[in-house]
Design a protein around this motif. Structure first.
Motif, mmCIF file in Angstrom:
data_model
loop_
_atom_site.group_PDB
_atom_site.id
_atom_site.type_symbol
_atom_site.label_atom_id
_atom_site.label_comp_id
_atom_site.label_asym_id
_atom_site.label_seq_id
_atom_site.Cartn_x
_atom_site.Cartn_y
_atom_site.Cartn_z
ATOM 1 N N VAL A 59 0.824 -1.205 0.000
ATOM 2 C CA VAL A 59 0.000 0.000 0.000
ATOM 3 C C VAL A 59 0.861 1.259 0.000
ATOM 4 C CG1 VAL A 59 -1.684 1.329 1.331
ATOM 5 C CG2 VAL A 59 -1.991 -1.125 1.026
ATOM 6 N N ILE A 60 2.027 1.211 0.662
ATOM 7 C CA ILE A 60 2.948 2.356 0.609
ATOM 8 C C ILE A 60 3.323 2.647 -0.835
ATOM 9 C CG2 ILE A 60 5.275 3.173 1.190
ATOM 10 C CD1 ILE A 60 5.083 1.619 3.797
ATOM 11 N N VAL A 61 3.765 1.599 -1.537
ATOM 12 C CA VAL A 61 4.157 1.754 -2.943
ATOM 13 C C VAL A 61 2.952 2.156 -3.786
ATOM 14 C CG1 VAL A 61 5.078 0.548 -4.969
ATOM 15 C CG2 VAL A 61 6.026 0.079 -2.701
ATOM 16 N N LEU A 62 1.830 1.468 -3.554
ATOM 17 C CA LEU A 62 0.633 1.694 -4.364
ATOM 18 C C LEU A 62 0.059 3.097 -4.182
ATOM 19 C CD1 LEU A 62 -1.441 0.341 -6.256
ATOM 20 C CD2 LEU A 62 -2.694 -0.352 -4.219
ATOM 21 N N ASN A 63 -0.120 3.531 -2.930
ATOM 22 C CA ASN A 63 -0.713 4.840 -2.691
ATOM 23 C C ASN A 63 0.156 5.968 -3.216
ATOM 24 O OD1 ASN A 63 -3.088 3.976 -1.535
ATOM 25 N ND2 ASN A 63 -2.369 4.171 0.571
ATOM 26 N N ASN A 64 1.476 5.818 -3.077
ATOM 27 C CA ASN A 64 2.359 6.852 -3.601
ATOM 28 C C ASN A 64 2.324 6.878 -5.126
ATOM 29 O OD1 ASN A 64 4.112 8.313 -1.389
ATOM 30 N ND2 ASN A 64 3.914 6.195 -0.695
ATOM 31 N N ALA A 65 2.209 5.701 -5.747
ATOM 32 C CA ALA A 65 2.068 5.656 -7.204
ATOM 33 C C ALA A 65 0.722 6.236 -7.632
ATOM 34 C CB ALA A 65 2.201 4.218 -7.696
ATOM 35 N N LEU A 66 -0.336 5.910 -6.886
ATOM 36 C CA LEU A 66 -1.660 6.437 -7.202
ATOM 37 C C LEU A 66 -1.702 7.955 -7.063
ATOM 38 C CD1 LEU A 66 -3.929 3.779 -5.425
ATOM 39 C CD2 LEU A 66 -3.685 4.125 -7.892
ATOM 40 N N ALA A 67 -1.012 8.482 -6.035
ATOM 41 C CA ALA A 67 -0.969 9.936 -5.849
ATOM 42 C C ALA A 67 -0.320 10.622 -7.043
ATOM 43 C CB ALA A 67 -0.214 10.269 -4.567
ATOM 44 N N VAL A 68 0.704 9.989 -7.622
ATOM 45 C CA VAL A 68 1.413 10.571 -8.774
ATOM 46 C C VAL A 68 0.574 10.467 -10.042
ATOM 47 C CG1 VAL A 68 3.418 10.307 -10.305
ATOM 48 C CG2 VAL A 68 3.706 10.147 -7.820
ATOM 49 N N TYR A 69 -0.015 9.295 -10.286
ATOM 50 C CA TYR A 69 -0.689 9.056 -11.562
ATOM 51 C C TYR A 69 -2.190 9.338 -11.547
ATOM 52 C CZ TYR A 69 3.621 6.822 -13.130
ATOM 53 O OH TYR A 69 4.935 6.580 -13.485
ATOM 54 N N GLY A 70 -2.788 9.463 -10.338
ATOM 55 C CA GLY A 70 -4.231 9.676 -10.307
ATOM 56 C C GLY A 70 -4.732 10.627 -9.233
ATOM 57 N N GLY A 71 -3.903 10.961 -8.237
ATOM 58 C CA GLY A 71 -4.303 11.904 -7.198
ATOM 59 C C GLY A 71 -5.238 11.301 -6.158
ATOM 60 N N ASP A 72 -5.899 12.174 -5.387
ATOM 61 C CA ASP A 72 -6.770 11.748 -4.288
ATOM 62 C C ASP A 72 -7.854 10.780 -4.743
ATOM 63 O OD1 ASP A 72 -5.265 13.428 -2.763
ATOM 64 O OD2 ASP A 72 -6.891 14.798 -2.220
ATOM 65 N N ILE A 73 -8.402 11.036 -5.927
ATOM 66 C CA ILE A 73 -9.520 10.193 -6.384
ATOM 67 C C ILE A 73 -9.069 8.761 -6.652
ATOM 68 C CG2 ILE A 73 -9.260 10.745 -8.855
ATOM 69 C CD1 ILE A 73 -12.382 10.791 -8.925
ATOM 70 N N ALA A 74 -7.848 8.591 -7.148
ATOM 71 C CA ALA A 74 -7.325 7.241 -7.393
ATOM 72 C C ALA A 74 -7.118 6.494 -6.071
ATOM 73 C CB ALA A 74 -6.026 7.308 -8.181
ATOM 74 N N ILE A 75 -6.650 7.205 -5.043
ATOM 75 C CA ILE A 75 -6.473 6.593 -3.721
ATOM 76 C C ILE A 75 -7.830 6.184 -3.152
ATOM 77 C CG2 ILE A 75 -5.706 6.999 -1.349
ATOM 78 C CD1 ILE A 75 -3.566 8.885 -2.472
ATOM 79 N N ALA A 76 -8.842 7.042 -3.340
ATOM 80 C CA ALA A 76 -10.191 6.717 -2.862
ATOM 81 C C ALA A 76 -10.764 5.524 -3.616
ATOM 82 C CB ALA A 76 -11.104 7.933 -3.023
ATOM 83 N N ILE A 77 -10.511 5.444 -4.921
ATOM 84 C CA ILE A 77 -10.985 4.310 -5.726
ATOM 85 C C ILE A 77 -10.407 3.008 -5.189
ATOM 86 C CG2 ILE A 77 -10.731 3.177 -7.983
ATOM 87 C CD1 ILE A 77 -11.042 5.995 -9.226
ATOM 88 N N PHE A 78 -9.103 3.010 -4.947
ATOM 89 C CA PHE A 78 -8.493 1.790 -4.411
ATOM 90 C C PHE A 78 -9.058 1.471 -3.031
ATOM 91 C CE2 PHE A 78 -5.174 -0.293 -1.821
ATOM 92 C CZ PHE A 78 -5.162 -1.513 -2.478
ATOM 93 N N GLY A 79 -9.346 2.493 -2.228
ATOM 94 C CA GLY A 79 -9.927 2.260 -0.908
ATOM 95 C C GLY A 79 -11.262 1.547 -0.995
ATOM 96 N N VAL A 80 -12.103 1.959 -1.941
ATOM 97 C CA VAL A 80 -13.405 1.314 -2.123
ATOM 98 C C VAL A 80 -13.226 -0.108 -2.653
ATOM 99 C CG1 VAL A 80 -15.567 1.364 -3.421
ATOM 100 C CG2 VAL A 80 -14.648 3.479 -2.459
ATOM 101 N N ILE A 81 -12.378 -0.255 -3.684
ATOM 102 C CA ILE A 81 -12.162 -1.594 -4.261
ATOM 103 C C ILE A 81 -11.587 -2.545 -3.214
ATOM 104 C CG2 ILE A 81 -10.834 -2.916 -5.969
ATOM 105 C CD1 ILE A 81 -11.012 -0.491 -7.820
ATOM 106 N N ASN A 82 -10.693 -2.060 -2.388
ATOM 107 C CA ASN A 82 -10.099 -2.888 -1.340
ATOM 108 C C ASN A 82 -11.170 -3.383 -0.377
ATOM 109 O OD1 ASN A 82 -7.813 -4.100 -0.165
ATOM 110 N ND2 ASN A 82 -7.616 -2.457 1.324
#
Length: 453
Positions: free
Chosen positions: A260-283
């Motif tokens: 999640v450290i790697v994933l969230n930091n990658a999501l922040a770069v490539y998709g921002g807050d909304i990408a992190i929220a998307i992964f949170g829901v999918i998780n």
């Protein structure tokens, strides 16, 4: 003790697995439902800030997973020792192990609370909290940390209860805590207008109730295991055995946090807050789909552990094969649900159209290899139950450490945000192949009635 032992030794595998896994599955489903409802309430309560609220919980959750990983390592490692000791009719070792589990729970709870409170802000930033997400994560996690002892005790001791074949008590504990959480969430979040802090308070109270229920169970002599203060003194041999077996679930859950450290930091770069929220829901949705499988393996482990200790390899093989069939069917059902209805599922969490549309696209990529997940889960759990630490460790680390993290780092360079979503089915497929090779090798030994080294 004789009644439980007779069931594990003689009851037909189908009936026994149903008897032990059905309560665990129900309990796990209720726990997964609570996780869903918790996030839904926060998303609905925060309105236009729902993306930051959902992302805030998503950032805090993998830090909570570190505590859960330690609890499961103690509980699963200890329960494996207890199951095999009961199979060998060694009640003294089983009770000594339970005492050592309690001491490990106490030490780890204190360390997690102190270290977590001191390092909370750096940890949240490390796990990907942006400036807009950080306040929500901080409000939630700062309260959760003070309930660490309840989380760890309940998770670890539930495994001890299952190890002695009393799965219904473990189910009641999970239903009581999760059900109470679902009731308290709207009270604290909406009625008392506490928002995300209210969700955390409700969680801690509910976990405390579950923990005290287990204290009452052991204190009133309902367990076949008896508590003796002399067993609180750590036995190096038992601790080593607990750690060796617990290393596998610890690695799996800790690697989830690293992922999640790697994933969230990658999501922040490539998709921002909304990408992190998307992964949170999918998780959360993945947890709901996968929890029934974990219920099956929690019923499987005492059967395998007892019969392996009793050298009854036919029953070991029967129970593993049946569990693979059941979890694969569950995996396929989870795949169909998530692949066919992602838009409807996301709309429950938030009315934000961008979140719903982007979440639908991501979900349909991430679930492609979900039908393979059940086999992987049974494979790793089989090795835990028979006390083989090394292969269990390899299978536990393969999906996330060997495959998922490198793919999350590499693929976005070629496919941007889509590459991150693609990493999930690719890592599941590769992990499935490794599990298949190792399980086939182990079963060849059992088919020849050779006790694996």
């Amino acid at each position: 003790m004789q009644e439980h032992s007779k069931l594990l030794a003689d009851e037909s595998i189908g009936k026994l697995l149903l008897k032990l896994s059905a309560p665990a599955t129900i309990g796990m489903m209720v726990q997964a439902l609570y996780n869903l409802v918790d996030t839904i309430f926060v998303g609905q309560a925060l309105g236009e800030n729902s993306i930051q609220g959902i992302a805030g919980i998503s950032i805090a959750f993998p830090i909570m997973m570190i505590g859960m990983a330690i609890a499961l390592a103690i509980g699963i490692g200890g329960s494996s020792v207890i199951s095999r000791a009961l199979g060998e009719k060694n009640i003294e070792k089983a009770e000594n192990t339970m005492g050592n589990i309690l001491s490990l729970i106490g030490v780890s709870s204190i360390l997690i609370t102190i270290i977590g409170s001191i390092l909370i802000v750096p940890m949240l930033k490390l796990f990907g909290a942006t400036d807009t997400i950080l306040p929500y994560s901080l409000d939630y996690l700062s309260i959760i940390l003070y309930g660490s002892v309840f989380f760890i005790y309940a998770l670890a001791m539930n495994n001890v209860v299952r190890a002695e074949g009393n799965a219904k008590v473990a189910m009641y504990t999970m239903i009581a805590s999760a059900g109470l959480n679902i009731i308290l969430d709207p009270l604290f979040i909406f009625a008392l207008d506490m928002g995300i802090k209210g969700a955390a308070i409700a969680t801690v109270i509910a976990q405390a109730v579950g923990a005290f229920y287990l204290v009452h169970y052991f204190a009133t002599g309902k367990s076949i295991l008896r508590f003796h203060t002399r067993h609180l003194k750590l036995n190096i041999g038992i601790v080593k055995e607990i750690v060796a077996i617990g290393l596998s679930p610890l690695t799996r859950n800790a690697s989830s946090s690293l992922m999640v450290i790697v994933l969230n930091n990658a999501l922040a770069v490539y998709g921002g807050d909304i990408a992190i929220a998307i992964f949170g829901v999918i998780n959360r949705l993945f947890m709901f789909a996968f929890m029934p499988m974990f219920g099956v393996i929690q019923g499987l482990q005492p059967i395998v552990g007892y019969n392996y200790g009793a050298k009854n390899f036919d029953r070991v093989k029967q129970s593993v094969r049946l569990s693979i069939a059941i979890t694969t069917a569950m995996s396929i059902a989870g795949f169909l649900l998530l692949f066919l209805f992602p838009e409807q599922l996301f709309s429950v969490f938030s009315s934000d159209q961008e979140l719903i549309y982007s979440g639908k696209y991501a979900t349909r990529i991430m679930v492609i290899a979900v039908p393979l997940v059940g086999f992987q889960i049974v494979g790793a759990s089989f090795y835990q139950a028979i006390g083989k630490a090394r292969p269990s460790f390899i299978l536990s680390m393969s999906r996330q450490l060997l495959f998922l993290i490198p793919l999350v780092i590499i693929l976005p360079h070629f496919f941007q945000l889509t590459g991150i979503w693609m990493a999930f089915p690719l890592s599941d497929s590769l992990s499935f192949l490794i599990t298949l090779i190792m399980i086939n090798k182990e079963f060849r030994l059992l088919n020849n009635d050779i006790l694996p080294e």
